[in-house]
Write an enzyme that holds these catalytic residues in place. Structure first.
Site, short mmCIF file in Angstrom:
data_model
loop_
_atom_site.label_atom_id
_atom_site.label_comp_id
_atom_site.label_asym_id
_atom_site.label_seq_id
_atom_site.Cartn_x
_atom_site.Cartn_y
_atom_site.Cartn_z
N ASP A 1 -10.42 -3.65 -5.92
CA ASP A 1 -9.30 -3.85 -5.01
C ASP A 1 -9.68 -4.69 -3.80
O ASP A 1 -8.99 -5.62 -3.43
CB ASP A 1 -8.69 -2.50 -4.58
CG ASP A 1 -9.71 -1.51 -4.02
OD1 ASP A 1 -10.93 -1.82 -4.00
OD2 ASP A 1 -9.31 -0.41 -3.60
N GLU B 1 -15.27 -5.21 1.12
CA GLU B 1 -15.39 -4.97 2.55
C GLU B 1 -16.87 -5.03 2.95
O GLU B 1 -17.39 -6.09 3.23
CB GLU B 1 -14.74 -3.65 2.94
CG GLU B 1 -14.69 -3.51 4.45
CD GLU B 1 -13.84 -2.34 4.95
OE1 GLU B 1 -13.47 -1.46 4.19
OE2 GLU B 1 -13.60 -2.34 6.16
N ASP C 1 -5.39 3.14 -1.26
CA ASP C 1 -4.87 4.40 -0.72
C ASP C 1 -5.37 4.69 0.69
O ASP C 1 -6.38 4.16 1.15
CB ASP C 1 -5.33 5.57 -1.60
CG ASP C 1 -6.80 5.87 -1.42
OD1 ASP C 1 -7.63 4.94 -1.57
OD2 ASP C 1 -7.15 7.02 -1.09
P1 IMP Z 1 -17.04 -1.69 0.24
O1 IMP Z 1 -17.17 -1.33 1.70
O2 IMP Z 1 -16.98 -3.19 0.05
O3 IMP Z 1 -18.07 -1.02 -0.59
O4 IMP Z 1 -15.61 -1.13 -0.22
C1 IMP Z 1 -15.57 0.19 -0.65
C2 IMP Z 1 -14.25 0.66 -1.07
O5 IMP Z 1 -13.60 1.10 0.11
C3 IMP Z 1 -13.27 -0.31 -1.71
O6 IMP Z 1 -13.45 -0.40 -3.10
C4 IMP Z 1 -11.96 0.38 -1.39
O7 IMP Z 1 -11.68 1.35 -2.38
C5 IMP Z 1 -12.23 1.06 -0.08
N1 IMP Z 1 -11.63 0.32 1.03
C6 IMP Z 1 -12.21 -0.57 1.84
N2 IMP Z 1 -11.34 -1.03 2.77
C7 IMP Z 1 -10.17 -0.40 2.51
C8 IMP Z 1 -8.85 -0.46 3.12
O8 IMP Z 1 -8.58 -1.19 4.09
N3 IMP Z 1 -7.91 0.35 2.57
C9 IMP Z 1 -8.15 1.17 1.51
N4 IMP Z 1 -9.36 1.24 0.91
C10 IMP Z 1 -10.35 0.47 1.40
MG MG Z 2 -12.28 1.40 -4.35
#
Ligand code: IMP
Ligand code: MG
Length: 175
Positions: A100, A103, A159
């Site tokens: 999705d 981040e 979510d």
């Molecule tokens: P990462 O920080 O790139 O590992 O992202 C981890 C996970 O955090 C993503 O796959 C999303 O499921 C969740 N996530 C990050 N940012 C958001 C947001 O703004 N809204 C909802 N879920 C988020």
């Molecule tokens: Mg996720």
């Protein structure tokens, strides 16, 4: 329970059009024995629309799913663990990992590292959303739907405390 207001960012139609063009971009790449690995839960709606758009562009990958969870292990530090794994063999296959949102990059770094360790021959990343400037690990997506500001995004699979995944559009809520 407090009802958060969702401020719209991308409409159902804008998302649909962007996914059609992402599918064309992906279809322009030569893959051998392509497999899609969809990261759950946030990636489910993006996955279901993108794979149908791929199909219309004559791309017919194998599809599997992996549920990952990122959890805090202390101030600022987070780890990723597998809640449910793919069933297909990835050795020797070209893989596109779908998620999705990119981040910190920890989730996708973990997923791609795992698949590489299992012998996937080529790995690409496609994300619906990217938050620039939030990366904690050095990783980039090959295909990005939309770049978004640093807001809490919900809808279209994403979510807040398991709510708002069903929204057909993408929006944000205020902290
Ligand atoms: P990462 O920080 O790139 O590992 O992202 C981890 C996970 O955090 C993503 O796959 C999303 O499921 C969740 N996530 C990050 N940012 C958001 C947001 O703004 N809204 C909802 N879920 C988020
Ligand atoms: Mg996720």
């Amino acid at each position: 329970m407090k009802e958060e207001k969702v401020f719209p960012l991308f409409s159902e139609r804008e998302i649909g059009e962007r996914i059609e063009s992402l599918a064309k971009e992906i279809a322009g790449v030569k893959f051998r024995d392509l497999m899609v690995v969809s990261l759950l839960r946030g990636g489910f709606m993006f996955t279901s629309d993108l794979i149908r758009a791929l199909s219309k562009n004559e791309v017919h990958p194998k599809i599997d799913f992996m549920t990952l969870e990122s959890y805090g292990t202390g101030r600022e530090s987070r780890e990723v663990k597998i809640l449910s794994d793919i069933r297909e063999e990835v050795k020797g296959k070209d893989v596109i990992v779908l998620d999705d949102i990119l981040e910190s990059g920890r989730t996708l770094a973990f997923a791609t590292g795992l698949l590489r360790g299992r012998g996937a021959s080529g790995i690409k990343i496609a994300v619906l959303l990217e938050k620039p400037g939030k990366r904690k690990v050095d990783i980039n997506a090959d295909f990005v739907g939309f770049k978004v500001e640093d807001k809490f995004i919900v809808g279209y699979g994403l979510d807040f405390a398991s709510r708002f995944r069903e929204l057909p559009f993408i929006g944000y809520i205020e902290d």
